[in-house]
Design a protein around this motif. Structure first.
Motif, PDB file in Angstrom:
ATOM      1  N   ILE A   1     -39.291  26.782  83.215  1.00 11.68           N
ATOM      2  CA  ILE A   1     -40.591  26.339  83.730  1.00 11.68           C
ATOM      3  C   ILE A   1     -40.547  24.831  83.818  1.00 11.68           C
ATOM      4  CG2 ILE A   1     -43.099  26.362  83.429  1.00 11.68           C
ATOM      5  CD1 ILE A   1     -42.776  28.804  81.631  1.00 11.68           C
ATOM      6  N   PHE A   2     -40.801  24.322  85.015  1.00  5.90           N
ATOM      7  CA  PHE A   2     -40.791  22.872  85.130  1.00  5.90           C
ATOM      8  C   PHE A   2     -41.955  22.397  85.978  1.00  5.90           C
ATOM      9  CE2 PHE A   2     -38.895  23.172  89.301  1.00  5.90           C
ATOM     10  CZ  PHE A   2     -38.045  24.262  89.212  1.00  5.90           C
ATOM     11  N   GLU A   3     -42.273  21.143  85.777  1.00  7.57           N
ATOM     12  CA  GLU A   3     -43.454  20.586  86.385  1.00  7.57           C
ATOM     13  C   GLU A   3     -43.086  19.323  87.146  1.00  7.57           C
ATOM     14  OE1 GLU A   3     -46.604  20.488  83.529  1.00  7.57           O
ATOM     15  OE2 GLU A   3     -47.868  19.263  84.813  1.00  7.57           O
ATOM     16  N   SER A   4     -43.609  19.231  88.333  1.00  7.89           N
ATOM     17  CA  SER A   4     -43.466  17.999  89.108  1.00  7.89           C
ATOM     18  C   SER A   4     -44.891  17.494  89.347  1.00  7.89           C
ATOM     19  CB  SER A   4     -42.751  18.301  90.432  1.00  7.89           C
ATOM     20  OG  SER A   4     -43.619  19.004  91.281  1.00  7.89           O
ATOM     21  N   PRO A   5     -45.060  16.317  89.916  1.00  7.25           N
ATOM     22  CA  PRO A   5     -46.428  15.851  90.146  1.00  7.25           C
ATOM     23  C   PRO A   5     -47.229  16.802  91.029  1.00  7.25           C
ATOM     24  CG  PRO A   5     -44.895  14.045  90.380  1.00  7.25           C
ATOM     25  CD  PRO A   5     -44.063  15.285  90.221  1.00  7.25           C
ATOM     26  N   GLU A   6     -46.563  17.593  91.863  1.00  7.81           N
ATOM     27  CA  GLU A   6     -47.281  18.452  92.807  1.00  7.81           C
ATOM     28  C   GLU A   6     -47.487  19.881  92.321  1.00  7.81           C
ATOM     29  OE1 GLU A   6     -44.321  16.857  93.946  1.00  7.81           O
ATOM     30  OE2 GLU A   6     -45.534  15.094  94.404  1.00  7.81           O
ATOM     31  N   ALA A   7     -46.548  20.396  91.514  1.00 10.71           N
ATOM     32  CA  ALA A   7     -46.614  21.821  91.191  1.00 10.71           C
ATOM     33  C   ALA A   7     -45.925  22.153  89.879  1.00 10.71           C
ATOM     34  CB  ALA A   7     -45.965  22.628  92.316  1.00 10.71           C
ATOM     35  N   ILE A   8     -46.270  23.349  89.401  1.00 14.20           N
ATOM     36  CA  ILE A   8     -45.545  23.927  88.264  1.00 14.20           C
ATOM     37  C   ILE A   8     -44.704  25.061  88.848  1.00 14.20           C
ATOM     38  CG2 ILE A   8     -45.767  25.280  86.129  1.00 14.20           C
ATOM     39  CD1 ILE A   8     -48.422  23.761  85.626  1.00 14.20           C
ATOM     40  N   THR A   9     -43.430  25.120  88.495  1.00 13.80           N
ATOM     41  CA  THR A   9     -42.564  26.165  89.026  1.00 13.80           C
ATOM     42  C   THR A   9     -42.023  27.003  87.873  1.00 13.80           C
ATOM     43  OG1 THR A   9     -41.923  24.665  90.799  1.00 13.80           O
ATOM     44  CG2 THR A   9     -40.553  26.619  90.501  1.00 13.80           C
ATOM     45  N   ILE A  10     -42.078  28.308  88.070  1.00 15.97           N
ATOM     46  CA  ILE A  10     -41.519  29.234  87.078  1.00 15.97           C
ATOM     47  C   ILE A  10     -40.357  29.968  87.734  1.00 15.97           C
ATOM     48  CG2 ILE A  10     -41.966  31.294  85.661  1.00 15.97           C
ATOM     49  CD1 ILE A  10     -44.886  30.409  85.454  1.00 15.97           C
ATOM     50  N   VAL A  11     -39.194  29.924  87.115  1.00 23.20           N
ATOM     51  CA  VAL A  11     -38.035  30.661  87.613  1.00 23.20           C
ATOM     52  C   VAL A  11     -37.681  31.691  86.547  1.00 23.20           C
ATOM     53  CG1 VAL A  11     -35.675  30.483  88.491  1.00 23.20           C
ATOM     54  CG2 VAL A  11     -37.235  28.561  88.789  1.00 23.20           C
ATOM     55  N   ALA A  12     -37.656  32.969  86.912  1.00 21.96           N
ATOM     56  CA  ALA A  12     -37.423  34.025  85.925  1.00 21.96           C
ATOM     57  C   ALA A  12     -36.286  34.939  86.351  1.00 21.96           C
ATOM     58  CB  ALA A  12     -38.697  34.842  85.737  1.00 21.96           C
ATOM     59  N   ASP A  13     -35.435  35.308  85.389  1.00 22.73           N
ATOM     60  CA  ASP A  13     -34.338  36.251  85.641  1.00 22.73           C
ATOM     61  C   ASP A  13     -34.849  37.670  85.500  1.00 22.73           C
ATOM     62  OD1 ASP A  13     -32.508  34.258  86.001  1.00 22.73           O
ATOM     63  OD2 ASP A  13     -31.721  34.321  83.955  1.00 22.73           O
ATOM     64  N   LEU A  14     -34.858  38.402  86.599  1.00 28.78           N
ATOM     65  CA  LEU A  14     -35.334  39.779  86.580  1.00 28.78           C
ATOM     66  C   LEU A  14     -34.311  40.692  87.258  1.00 28.78           C
ATOM     67  CD1 LEU A  14     -38.917  38.805  87.782  1.00 28.78           C
ATOM     68  CD2 LEU A  14     -38.430  39.654  85.500  1.00 28.78           C
ATOM     69  N   PRO A  15     -33.109  40.816  86.669  1.00 26.51           N
ATOM     70  CA  PRO A  15     -32.087  41.625  87.341  1.00 26.51           C
ATOM     71  C   PRO A  15     -32.507  43.089  87.468  1.00 26.51           C
ATOM     72  CG  PRO A  15     -31.408  41.084  85.099  1.00 26.51           C
ATOM     73  CD  PRO A  15     -32.630  40.272  85.383  1.00 26.51           C
ATOM     74  N   GLY A  16     -32.319  43.646  88.647  1.00 23.18           N
ATOM     75  CA  GLY A  16     -32.633  45.049  88.871  1.00 23.18           C
ATOM     76  C   GLY A  16     -34.038  45.289  89.381  1.00 23.18           C
ATOM     77  N   VAL A  17     -34.829  44.223  89.492  1.00 20.78           N
ATOM     78  CA  VAL A  17     -36.196  44.380  89.979  1.00 20.78           C
ATOM     79  C   VAL A  17     -36.212  44.069  91.477  1.00 20.78           C
ATOM     80  CG1 VAL A  17     -38.581  43.556  89.779  1.00 20.78           C
ATOM     81  CG2 VAL A  17     -37.143  43.701  87.743  1.00 20.78           C
ATOM     82  N   SER A  18     -36.670  45.034  92.281  1.00 21.94           N
ATOM     83  CA  SER A  18     -36.774  44.763  93.709  1.00 21.94           C
ATOM     84  C   SER A  18     -38.135  44.110  93.959  1.00 21.94           C
ATOM     85  CB  SER A  18     -36.611  46.052  94.516  1.00 21.94           C
ATOM     86  OG  SER A  18     -37.584  46.976  94.140  1.00 21.94           O
ATOM     87  N   PRO A  19     -38.246  43.278  95.026  1.00 25.81           N
ATOM     88  CA  PRO A  19     -39.486  42.533  95.246  1.00 25.81           C
ATOM     89  C   PRO A  19     -40.741  43.415  95.256  1.00 25.81           C
ATOM     90  CG  PRO A  19     -37.783  41.756  96.719  1.00 25.81           C
ATOM     91  CD  PRO A  19     -37.212  42.940  96.004  1.00 25.81           C
ATOM     92  N   ASP A  20     -40.641  44.645  95.738  1.00 28.46           N
ATOM     93  CA  ASP A  20     -41.847  45.482  95.786  1.00 28.46           C
ATOM     94  C   ASP A  20     -42.212  46.108  94.447  1.00 28.46           C
ATOM     95  OD1 ASP A  20     -39.352  46.817  96.547  1.00 28.46           O
ATOM     96  OD2 ASP A  20     -40.572  48.630  96.528  1.00 28.46           O
TER      97      ASP A  20
END
Lengths: 154, 133
Positions: free
Chosen positions: B33-52
């Motif tokens: 999880i990181f923050e820039s002046p414009e946004a907070i971004t969350i990057v998560a490892d979800l192996p095996g999960v399809s977008p739907d």
């Protein structure tokens, strides 16, 4: 130097002390396993990536969870009867103006060798990657496939 | 070799609040999880999960990520070795009241979710220029 006459079978284990050691080791493993159950999971090899290996009558399946690793960054090869998985997980830099709240995801190189339990047909191995899960299908060589023997009534 | 080698990390299993209607283990995904002046971004490892099969829910400043895994071994397959378990993912985050909920974007590639939560205009840091009189 005193010589002691060797009487086989006196204690029951002289014939093969190593077999007895092996038996004791198995017994210890069993006892330890009873005290520390591992949720049905086997011991891991301690090498990335963790794999699940399964088989049916025709194939051996090796699966590994490799999120964020592009298929072209994974190198798969077969040597003798071993499967080698090599690659690199790259975590891109997010720029200099960001600050981190959490940083749990890790990158790095990996290389793992897995001895296969049966002979496989190395030319027909396929690998696919879907949603970050790598699946390698290793067709068994004809000689290691189970054979159904028909019993004919005479 | 100076490059870093990857280490095996056991998936962190959790017991979620509420009743799980589907059996099976629930895991905590690894996140950045990181923050820039414009946004907070969350990057998560979800192996095996399809977008739907991914559920992202934000209400009362509470963000929930829930992913169903839709792969498993075939019916005739038998395990020879099992080093990891397959199960759903669940993680909850408390966010401060600065997210512009209408501009949240989510992308999923190779089992990695990238969630960008833009901050509302009012809280973006402003540099105040001091003018010489």
């Amino acid at each position: 130097m005193a010589l002691i006459r060797w009487t086989p079978g006196l204690m029951g284990w002289e014939r093969d002390p190593f077999a007895e050691l092996e038996r004791m080791k198995r017994e210890m493993d069993r006892l330890i396993g009873a005290f520390f159950p591992t949720r049905g999971l086997g011991r891991t090899a301690g090498v990335f990536p963790a794999v699940n290996i399964s088989e049916d009558a025709n194939n051996i399946y090796v699966r590994a969870e490799l999120p964020g690793i592009k298929a072209e960054d994974i190198e798969i090869s077969i040597e003798d009867n071993s499967l080698i998985i090599k690659g690199e997980r790259k975590i891109p830099e997010e720029g200099e103006n960001v600050t981190y709240h959490r940083r749990e995801r890790e990158g790095g190189i990996f290389r793992r060798i897995i001895s296969l339990p049966t002979k496989i047909d190395a030319d027909k191995v396929t690998a696919t990657s879907k949603n970050g899960v790598l699946e390698i299908v290793l067709p068994k060589a004809p000689e290691s496939k189970p054979k159904q023997i028909e019993v004919k009534s005479g | 070799m100076s490059e870093k080698e990857m280490q095996v990390k056991e998936k962190a299993q959790i017991t979620t609040e509420g009743e799980q209607l589907k059996e099976g283990p629930v895991f905590l995904p690894s996140v950045d999880i990181f923050e820039s002046p414009e946004a907070i971004t969350i990057v998560a490892d979800l192996p095996g999960v399809s977008p739907d099969k991914l559920n992202i829910d934000l209400r009362d400043n509470e963000l929930t990520i829930e992913g169903e895994v839709d792969y498993n071994i075939g019916e005739d397959e038998k395990y020879l070795l099992q080093e990891y378990e397959i199960g759903k993912y669940y993680r909850k985050f408390a966010l401060s009241n600065v997210i512009d909920q209408s501009k949240i974007s989510a992308t999923m590639t190779d089992g990695v979710l990238r969630l960008v939560l833009p901050k509302v205009e009012a809280v973006k840091p402003r540099k105040i220029e001091v003018k010489a009189a």
